[in-house]
Design an enzyme around this catalytic site. Sequence first.
Site, short mmCIF file in Angstrom:
data_model
loop_
_atom_site.label_atom_id
_atom_site.label_comp_id
_atom_site.label_asym_id
_atom_site.label_seq_id
_atom_site.Cartn_x
_atom_site.Cartn_y
_atom_site.Cartn_z
CB CYS A 107 -0.94 -0.01 1.21
SG CYS A 107 -1.82 1.54 1.41
CD GLU B 170 -28.68 19.23 -4.68
OE1 GLU B 170 -29.75 19.61 -4.18
OE2 GLU B 170 -27.89 20.02 -5.24
CG HIS C 298 -29.20 23.30 -3.89
ND1 HIS C 298 -29.35 22.43 -4.96
CD2 HIS C 298 -29.40 24.55 -4.38
CE1 HIS C 298 -29.64 23.14 -6.04
NE2 HIS C 298 -29.67 24.41 -5.71
CB CYS D 127 -3.12 2.65 -1.64
SG CYS D 127 -3.49 0.94 -1.26
CD GLU E 188 -7.24 2.18 -8.90
OE1 GLU E 188 -6.06 1.89 -8.61
OE2 GLU E 188 -8.15 2.25 -8.04
CE1 TYR F 24 -10.87 -1.54 -6.16
CE2 TYR F 24 -11.20 -3.83 -6.79
CZ TYR F 24 -11.50 -2.74 -5.98
OH TYR F 24 -12.42 -2.88 -4.98
CE LYS G 233 -4.78 4.25 -6.29
NZ LYS G 233 -5.35 2.93 -6.17
#
Length: 474
Positions: A42, A462, A457, A47, A181, A177, A50
């Site tokens: 990682c 939303e 908003h 991760c 990616e 993935y 990346k």
Amino acid sequence: MSYDVDLFVIGGGSGGVRAARTAAATGAKVALAEDSRMGGTCVIRGCVPKKLMVFASEFRESAHLAQQYGWSATAGDFNWTQFRTKLNDELDRLENVYRNLLNGSDVAIHDARATMKDAHTVSLSNGETVTAETILVATGGRPVRPDQTNAHLGMVSDDIFNMETLPKSILIIGGGYIASEFACILNGLGVQVTQYYRGAQILRGFDDEARGLVADMMQEKGIDLHLGTNIVEMRAAADMDDDMRAPMGAPVPEAGPDAVGKPVWVKATNGDARVYDAVMFATGRAPNSHGLGLEDLGVQINRRGAIEVDDYSKTAVDNIYAIGDVTDRIQLTPVAIREGMAFTETVYKNNPTKPDHELVASAVFTQPELGTVGLTEEQAREIEPIDVYCTSFRPMRSAFADRPDRVLMKLVVSKETRVVLGCQIVAEGAGELIQMVGIAIKAGLTKEDFDRTYAVHPTMSEELVTMQNPVRSA
Ligand code: NDP
């Protein structure tokens, strides 16, 4: 019988480090061995680097967007060497953070490869031997290349961070993935990206509508995505005739190691044959379970190479546990960390704890991102009657700039209980959004709970609390 330490952890990745620290905090005497850089996949080759590359890759498009908003910004050229130097400095810093955390927790660090001599004895590559009451295997996984002649000419994800130069063109194999990616990252950095995926649609296992939109947007952004396509043959381009065409019927020469990272000639199942500056295989990862001496002790390793464990991460040998990618349960950092913490609860706090593998939120950092938690529409439909609330629209920020971007928000709701079973978001920042929705879904909230939540908003998200009617029921 007395041992040198209470716990010996093999592997200094996210799971191993967390287990070592939490166990040491209970007063246990803990040692940890790591034969590569502290931090594991990682932090060092996954991760973290990346995500920094994701950030780097988004500025070109941001500059285009800025122009539409009246700025005279231009992205200019990307300097890979400058970025890579800074990236390596950052990884050095993080590796030190991990070391300091272990030192601060009184965990003895061994910068060596560990193998098991017997169920309580670890042999280290520096010649030392350490005995331990309990062993925790947290050795992670590694990227694998397919069984294909000359496959070693292709890079894997580990190699991407160490490239000397950025290729002008790259062929990425895979649709998971990592493939998706990196296709987006490299495309954003200005590399001409071709992606081959052998199946009908990338990101198998994710919600069909969501992955369809991600694939459309990736193509819209310039990725040359070929579905139902794979490599049939690859050679070092230097071995080819001048016109770069394969001599028909000629045997495929095994390329030497000096050819790695050089241009590759590739022939595809769709008949295409061309040279790419680089090829990257993102065809899955395998657990690092072999060569540790575990099988000889009776630890069970399955066909996929994963160490088999019970609900408490215990292997078939009473004092040997395993967590993280080497057990191939869910290959995600936060899951490995939770498994490490549950191990400590079970073994050192007299509180048997099963790691929770339910409703794990995650994100694919494509552009746009795909955030997901809970069931996909396809999975839910197989289990019980559902209502599907879904909206897809052009987000304000990019619509203003006349860009074709679309986002998707989907809630899958149980018809009977009204509980929200799953949420899928395809949007810029979907990783951040799904983290928040994950809390609501983990809490078992109903669609009506979502409905009585006020909208913020104007935002994209939303829509998650304003979808009135199901688009379909199944
Ligand atoms: P995945 O298993 O996700 O994807 C592997 C891909 O390669 C699939 O598309 C698969 O096709 C294809 N493939 C496998 N074998 C071959 C072959 N012989 N020829 C052609 N294609 C092949 O693995 P990844 O390496 O992408 O990622 C590994 C794991 O790491 C993920 O499952 C995830 O848990 C984790 N990860 C998480 C990230 C995140 O949270 N953002 C980022 C990166 C990784 P098919 O679908 O047909 O099997």
